[in-house]
Design a protein around this motif. Sequence first.
Motif, short mmCIF file in Angstrom:
data_model
loop_
_atom_site.label_atom_id
_atom_site.label_comp_id
_atom_site.label_asym_id
_atom_site.label_seq_id
_atom_site.Cartn_x
_atom_site.Cartn_y
_atom_site.Cartn_z
N GLY A 58 -0.61 -6.65 19.66
CA GLY A 58 -0.96 -6.78 18.37
C GLY A 58 -0.71 -5.75 17.20
N LEU A 59 -0.74 -4.42 17.85
CA LEU A 59 -0.41 -3.30 16.96
C LEU A 59 1.19 -3.39 16.63
CD1 LEU A 59 -2.86 -0.72 18.07
CD2 LEU A 59 -2.77 -1.51 15.85
N SER A 60 2.02 -3.64 17.71
CA SER A 60 3.30 -3.28 17.76
C SER A 60 3.93 -4.53 16.79
CB SER A 60 3.92 -3.43 19.08
OG SER A 60 3.82 -4.75 19.71
N GLN A 61 3.16 -5.71 16.94
CA GLN A 61 3.63 -6.85 16.10
C GLN A 61 3.39 -6.59 14.64
OE1 GLN A 61 1.94 -10.17 18.02
NE2 GLN A 61 3.54 -10.45 19.30
N LEU A 62 2.37 -5.95 14.34
CA LEU A 62 1.85 -5.51 12.99
C LEU A 62 2.63 -4.65 12.59
CD1 LEU A 62 -0.43 -6.06 10.93
CD2 LEU A 62 -1.72 -3.99 11.87
N LYS A 63 3.34 -3.64 13.17
CA LYS A 63 4.30 -2.49 12.72
C LYS A 63 5.46 -3.32 12.57
CE LYS A 63 5.84 1.52 12.27
NZ LYS A 63 6.07 1.95 10.68
N SER A 64 6.11 -4.14 13.19
CA SER A 64 7.10 -4.71 12.93
C SER A 64 7.11 -5.67 11.77
CB SER A 64 7.57 -5.65 14.14
OG SER A 64 6.91 -6.67 14.18
N LEU A 65 6.01 -6.21 11.52
CA LEU A 65 5.97 -6.97 10.16
C LEU A 65 5.77 -6.07 9.01
CD1 LEU A 65 3.12 -9.42 11.00
CD2 LEU A 65 5.10 -10.15 10.41
N TYR A 66 5.26 -4.89 9.18
CA TYR A 66 5.33 -3.79 7.95
C TYR A 66 6.71 -3.16 7.79
CZ TYR A 66 4.57 0.75 5.87
OH TYR A 66 4.51 1.58 4.77
N ASP A 67 7.35 -2.93 8.74
CA ASP A 67 8.69 -2.54 8.97
C ASP A 67 9.57 -3.50 8.38
OD1 ASP A 67 8.23 -0.15 10.10
OD2 ASP A 67 8.58 -0.81 11.96
N GLN A 68 9.33 -4.88 8.17
CA GLN A 68 10.17 -6.04 7.80
C GLN A 68 10.03 -6.21 6.40
OE1 GLN A 68 9.45 -9.34 10.26
NE2 GLN A 68 10.27 -8.58 12.05
N GLY A 69 8.69 -5.44 5.79
CA GLY A 69 8.34 -5.55 4.50
C GLY A 69 7.59 -7.02 4.27
N ALA A 70 7.23 -7.51 5.30
CA ALA A 70 6.37 -8.65 5.23
C ALA A 70 5.11 -8.45 4.73
CB ALA A 70 6.22 -9.40 6.43
N ILE A 71 4.26 -7.18 4.81
CA ILE A 71 2.82 -6.91 4.38
C ILE A 71 3.14 -5.49 4.06
CG2 ILE A 71 1.74 -8.23 6.35
CD1 ILE A 71 1.43 -5.93 8.05
N THR A 72 2.09 -5.32 3.06
CA THR A 72 2.07 -4.17 2.23
C THR A 72 1.41 -2.96 3.08
OG1 THR A 72 -0.23 -4.53 1.12
CG2 THR A 72 1.83 -5.40 0.01
N ALA A 73 1.73 -1.81 2.49
CA ALA A 73 1.11 -0.56 3.39
C ALA A 73 -0.47 -0.75 3.46
CB ALA A 73 1.68 0.65 2.73
N GLU A 74 -1.13 -1.21 2.52
CA GLU A 74 -2.51 -1.32 2.37
C GLU A 74 -2.95 -2.41 3.56
OE1 GLU A 74 -0.65 -1.77 -0.25
OE2 GLU A 74 -1.20 0.39 -1.12
N GLU A 75 -2.28 -3.44 3.61
CA GLU A 75 -2.84 -4.47 4.27
C GLU A 75 -2.30 -3.91 5.86
OE1 GLU A 75 -1.41 -8.85 2.25
OE2 GLU A 75 0.33 -7.47 2.90
N TYR A 76 -1.30 -3.28 5.99
CA TYR A 76 -0.99 -2.80 7.41
C TYR A 76 -2.24 -1.84 7.85
CZ TYR A 76 0.99 0.20 11.01
OH TYR A 76 1.36 1.06 11.97
N GLU A 77 -2.67 -0.84 6.77
CA GLU A 77 -3.71 -0.01 7.31
C GLU A 77 -4.85 -0.73 7.70
OE1 GLU A 77 -3.99 3.21 7.97
OE2 GLU A 77 -1.73 3.26 8.24
N GLU A 78 -5.30 -1.63 6.75
CA GLU A 78 -6.58 -2.41 7.15
C GLU A 78 -6.36 -3.16 8.46
OE1 GLU A 78 -8.80 -6.33 5.38
OE2 GLU A 78 -7.32 -5.17 4.08
N LYS A 79 -5.56 -3.88 8.56
CA LYS A 79 -5.39 -4.55 9.84
C LYS A 79 -5.16 -3.61 11.31
CE LYS A 79 -3.54 -8.26 7.51
NZ LYS A 79 -3.23 -9.86 7.81
N ARG A 80 -4.56 -2.65 10.91
CA ARG A 80 -4.54 -1.50 11.90
C ARG A 80 -5.99 -0.83 12.47
NH1 ARG A 80 -4.06 3.62 12.74
NH2 ARG A 80 -4.14 4.26 10.64
N ARG A 81 -6.50 -0.76 11.31
CA ARG A 81 -7.90 -0.06 11.78
C ARG A 81 -8.69 -1.06 12.27
NH1 ARG A 81 -8.28 2.44 5.73
NH2 ARG A 81 -7.17 4.34 6.30
N LYS A 82 -8.71 -2.41 11.98
CA LYS A 82 -9.57 -3.34 12.45
C LYS A 82 -9.12 -3.53 14.12
CE LYS A 82 -10.58 -6.36 8.41
NZ LYS A 82 -10.45 -7.69 8.17
N LEU A 83 -7.94 -3.53 14.42
CA LEU A 83 -7.54 -3.63 15.80
C LEU A 83 -7.94 -2.48 16.68
CD1 LEU A 83 -3.90 -4.95 15.38
CD2 LEU A 83 -5.93 -6.17 16.47
#
Length: 115
Positions: free
Chosen positions: A86-111
């Motif tokens: 999930g973390l690696s998929q989340l990172k790829s979404l962030y790298d593609q620009g599909a999610i913002t930095a805030e969304e990425y950090e929030e979801k990463r912390r939850k995971l």
Amino acid sequence: MKNKFAAAILAFFLGGFGVHKFYLGENFGGILYLLFCWTFIPAILAFFDFLGLLLMSDQAFNAKFNPGVAYSALNGSRSAEDITVGLSQLKSLYDQGAITAEEYEEKRRKLLKEL
């Protein structure tokens, strides 16, 4: 989160127009189905898509169409391997620009809290 049953129903009834492709996030395929719907070839292909969706396992469907959703169907808890995926998929979404930095950090912390 996309639903396998809903995608199969869309493929069966509206697949000739590519509605199931748009629902699953395959916009290019949906446009092709829509452009060639007058030939009835997309309707035939949609029937095979319908069968493929019915025969596809829930895990395979989620891995393909619901990236970032890692779960255990037995008790609802996630294993360390699922969280890592999930973390690696989340990172790829962030790298593609599909999610913002805030969304990425929030979801990463939850995971990471689930570890």
